[in-house]
Design an enzyme around this catalytic site. Structure first.
Site, short mmCIF file in Angstrom:
data_model
loop_
_atom_site.label_atom_id
_atom_site.label_comp_id
_atom_site.label_asym_id
_atom_site.label_seq_id
_atom_site.Cartn_x
_atom_site.Cartn_y
_atom_site.Cartn_z
N CYS A 54 0.87 -1.17 0.00
CA CYS A 54 0.00 0.00 0.00
C CYS A 54 0.91 1.23 0.00
O CYS A 54 1.64 1.45 0.98
CB CYS A 54 -0.91 -0.02 1.22
N CYS A 86 -3.19 6.73 -4.88
CA CYS A 86 -2.95 5.29 -4.80
C CYS A 86 -1.52 4.95 -5.25
O CYS A 86 -1.23 4.94 -6.45
CB CYS A 86 -3.97 4.49 -5.61
O1 PYC Z 1 -1.81 3.68 -1.98
O2 PYC Z 1 -1.34 1.71 -2.77
C1 PYC Z 1 -2.09 2.49 -2.23
C2 PYC Z 1 -3.43 2.02 -1.81
C3 PYC Z 1 -3.97 0.77 -2.01
C4 PYC Z 1 -5.24 0.79 -1.44
C5 PYC Z 1 -5.44 2.03 -0.89
N1 PYC Z 1 -4.32 2.77 -1.13
#
Ligand code: PYC
Length: 331
Positions: A88, A242
């Site tokens: 994550c 993300c």
């Molecule tokens: O930042 O990789 C990320 C992530 C995955 C799910 C929520 N954030």
């Protein structure tokens, strides 16, 4: 009553709940084995920590563990309201800032072990962190999927299937405006894409579940090259750009020859937060989460820079007389 010490932060609007002390003791020689032990023996703790009424569908938990590799500062297992996550990115930025808040690290570069490999972070100041993610790659290009089949809303869309520490279906011909006003439509189309991927048994390499859907649109001019909406496992969307999704997107841009090694790509989230990213070509063909190397997919080493802020420190109390002690599970 059991007690769990947590420190909360957010990275670009997306929360991370770091578990600093808890009764959870994991067995295993690797982080993947420890994550498996966590899943099979401590799933009630996962729910108690991140699900309502103590948490919410958007919180990502980060269980700090002793490192498995000499030289690593810690091990970490990420999880959410549904299950564990491979890696994550926003969560790792949160972990780095929390370790600094706890005075366990100075500014500088550290290795940290995750179930999908050892990654690095560099604490640039109290809030800004550069993370060097796992080798990332595109597995399939322009996979066609029909969404809402048999209805007046039927539509054929295409997406790249890519690994960035989790599996992503990355689509830019969805026909929607990627902005916060459109969030419920983006959510329902992403949920439908994931439903059709499951129905059609479209997977990542080695049959692995594609549990993240990333819809791409243009970035805000002057701020970012692209903006994304990312549906996480479950029904919640990522408020940050993300980290693993940005890594997967970089792999696609690299494979398409649209981004050169070292060139900067700014990825904006649906709430306007930005990760500054770039990549280097991986020298060796590294293993993915299934342990199998591919020769047809060039792997890249992504670097992402973002900021996190600590916003709470608390002790969770697990009262066995509380009927919702182990969480209110929505999925
Ligand atoms: O930042 O990789 C990320 C992530 C995955 C799910 C929520 N954030």
């Amino acid at each position: 009553m059991e007690r769990i010490l947590i420190v909360d932060s957010h990275t670009g609007g997306e929360p991370t709940r770091v578990v600093v002390e808890s009764p959870i003791k994991l067995h295993g020689n690797s982080m993947a084995e420890k994550a498996q032990h966590f899943k099979s023996h401590f799933d009630n703790y996962r729910q108690a920590i991140v699900c309502e009424p103590r948490g919410s569908d958007i919180i990502v938990g980060a269980l700090l563990c002793p490192p498995v590799n000499p030289g690593s500062v810690a091990g970490v297992i990420f999880f959410n309201n549904v299950s564990t996550l491979g890696m994550c990115g926003h969560g790792l930025i949160g972990v780095a800032v929390v370790l600094r808040y706890l005075k366990r690290v100075e500014l500088g570069r550290y290795a940290i072990d995750t179930p999908v490999g050892t990654v690095h972070f560099e604490l640039l100041d109290d809030n800004q962190v550069a993370i060097e993610n796992v080798p990332s790659y595109r597995w399939k290009q322009k996979q066609a999927v029909e969404i809402f089949p048999g209805t007046s809303a039927a539509q054929s869309i295409h997406g790249d299937i890519a690994w960035g520490g989790n599996w992503f279906f990355i689509c830019d011909d969805h026909g929607l405006q990627v902005n916060i006003a459109n969030v419920s439509q983006l959510n329902s189309v992403s949920l439908e894409i994931r439903k059709q991927l499951d129905r059609l048994e479209i997977t990542g390499e080695g049959g692995q579940l594609i549990d993240h859907v990333e819809l791409i649109g243009p970035g805000t001019p002057g701020r970012a090259e692209a903006k994304n909406f990312v549906l996480c496992p479950g029904a919640a969307y990522d408020r940050s750009p993300c980290g693993t999704g940005t890594s997967a997107k970089l792999a696609c841009l690299a494979a398409d020859g649209k981004l050169a090694p070292g060139q900067v790509h700014r990825q904006e989230s649906i709430v306007g937060s930005v990760f500054t990213s770039s990549y280097q070509i991986a020298i060796e063909q590294a293993s993915n989460s299934s342990g199998k190397a591919t020769s047809d997919s060039q792997r890249i080493l992504p670097t992402l820079i973002g900021s996190a802020f600590v916003n709470s420190q608390a002790e969770l109390l697990l009262d066995p007389n509380d009927p919702f002690c182990w969480g209110l599970v929505s999925q």
